[in-house]
Design an enzyme around this catalytic site. Sequence first.
Site, mmCIF file in Angstrom:
data_model
loop_
_atom_site.group_PDB
_atom_site.id
_atom_site.type_symbol
_atom_site.label_atom_id
_atom_site.label_comp_id
_atom_site.label_asym_id
_atom_site.label_seq_id
_atom_site.Cartn_x
_atom_site.Cartn_y
_atom_site.Cartn_z
ATOM 1 N N SER A 182 -4.093 1.556 -13.448
ATOM 2 C CA SER A 182 -2.952 2.156 -14.132
ATOM 3 C C SER A 182 -3.455 3.147 -15.183
ATOM 4 O O SER A 182 -4.120 4.121 -14.833
ATOM 5 C CB SER A 182 -2.061 1.066 -14.746
ATOM 6 O OG SER A 182 -0.832 1.608 -15.176
ATOM 7 N N ASP A 254 4.359 -0.687 12.573
ATOM 8 C CA ASP A 254 2.905 -0.738 12.722
ATOM 9 C C ASP A 254 2.464 -1.725 13.792
ATOM 10 O O ASP A 254 1.272 -1.986 13.958
ATOM 11 C CB ASP A 254 2.237 -1.078 11.390
ATOM 12 C CG ASP A 254 2.759 -2.377 10.781
ATOM 13 O OD1 ASP A 254 3.411 -3.162 11.498
ATOM 14 O OD2 ASP A 254 2.521 -2.602 9.575
ATOM 15 N N ASP A 412 3.576 0.434 -4.676
ATOM 16 C CA ASP A 412 3.572 0.560 -6.134
ATOM 17 C C ASP A 412 4.912 1.084 -6.634
ATOM 18 O O ASP A 412 5.323 2.189 -6.290
ATOM 19 C CB ASP A 412 2.447 1.514 -6.549
ATOM 20 C CG ASP A 412 2.181 1.513 -8.045
ATOM 21 O OD1 ASP A 412 3.063 1.085 -8.824
ATOM 22 O OD2 ASP A 412 1.098 1.964 -8.450
ATOM 23 N N HIS A 460 1.920 -2.678 -8.197
ATOM 24 C CA HIS A 460 1.146 -1.924 -9.165
ATOM 25 C C HIS A 460 -0.045 -2.733 -9.645
ATOM 26 O O HIS A 460 0.113 -3.690 -10.411
ATOM 27 C CB HIS A 460 2.027 -1.525 -10.346
ATOM 28 C CG HIS A 460 1.361 -0.619 -11.320
ATOM 29 N ND1 HIS A 460 0.870 0.609 -10.991
ATOM 30 C CD2 HIS A 460 1.082 -0.778 -12.650
ATOM 31 C CE1 HIS A 460 0.335 1.191 -12.042
ATOM 32 N NE2 HIS A 460 0.445 0.358 -13.063
#
Length: 477
Positions: A182, A254, A412, A460
């Site tokens: 971050s 996917d 995030d 995050h």
Amino acid sequence: MSWRKLAAVLVFGAATVAAQPIDARTCESLVSLQLPSTTITAAESIPAGTYTAPNGEVFKDMPAFCRVAATLTPTSDSEIGIEVWMPDSGWNGRFEGVGNGGFAGAIAYSAMAPGVLLGYATASTDTGHVGTSTDGTFALGHPEKIIDFGYRAVHLMTTVGKQIASGFYGDAPKHSYFTGCSTGGRQALMEAQRFSDDYDGIVAGDPVAFYTHHHVGGNLWVVWQMFNNPASTVFTTQDTLLGNAVNAACDALDGVADGVLNDPRRCHFNSKALLCTGSQTPPSCLTSEQIAAVENIWTGPGQLVHQSGYYPPFERGGEAFGWPASISPEPPPAPQTDNHAAIGISFFENFVFDNPSWDFRTFNWNSDPAYVDDKVVVPGQTLASVLNSIDPDLAKFRSHGGKLIQYHGFSDPEVPPLTSINYFTSVVNFPQSSGANSQPESAEQTQEYYRLFMVPGMDHCSGGPGANVFDMLTPLQ
């Protein structure tokens, strides 16, 4: 270490580094160490076992180590706190600097302890002020503190920290590494770009690198969607509904339905599918105003900031895990705020407009984005030049053998994942020489010293439905 050895290191672990001999100098004697613009405020031997840090955090099974605290004063308005923790025995000959989160304001003890356990001399800084991670008031009327926060504190922590380690061990660290996520990721990239000789290896996680644009196109953009019109607020009680709908539409793209979007850029789910109809009411559905807010978050600020590619949007995926607190507030009567509001509004109040009562609704989306970049901190330096770590020229870092690993959670909700992809692309495309024959290097050449890992499902820095705990420091060695 060659990148080809990365997988082997991850599987079999790094070879044990022989312990370095420790000089007879005692820990306590370091209090008299004379260094420029530095005052040693504490030097104490910490016995092995459970250690309670000055902020009250408790760390168990710690080795015996020397704790040194110091205050650095490079300017008359600077007061940078640092700490260096050095194992009494078994030092691996290496130095590790660790990064901060948010506006910093505290020594990152929880990031230091793991390094000491692994034998590193480890250092952290408060970046020049004391406060919470969402408190930007230190910047109001203190331009030198903005520079300390922007880049100076981490660099000086590194320089002085190595000198303290040398004073204790009687030998300089053989190699140095930096890890941060971050704000710590921004600090990591800043070190590679601005102080390329400080570290041999750097790990930059979820970096808020384009700092000024992030506060406009990330923080304020989310605030605008969630709080400008009370009818548009998406509450935490609706995040699971939204996240489940996204997964139902895109999870299997996917080839595996596992609750994780491997590449959320392939997902084009439209939240209109959740529109309230008939007798339906929130939180079991979304109103048209809430849908507009969600779609704007997924689209980005381009419609208001009329600059092509100003800042990327947030990706679909992970709403159920990541949006609570980060993007969505709790329903009333809880305070109507989220992480983007807490840190973003403080930035504009204290760094930009010098007004503790600033109202985000007064932001001019046509002219103010440029003002944020160009506001002068001190003569010759703007907020953009002090705070942004987006320089694609890593030639000096590469030339001294530096290695950079960058990672970013693909879910995030704090810093858009595309910011890391965009930065990596900018490095690949940056000309590597001057003159008529200048040309970019290939992605393969870039990956000899700089690699980017996008982590599916990670929020995050950690958390989320995907893998989010891993060691990237060891492969750098």
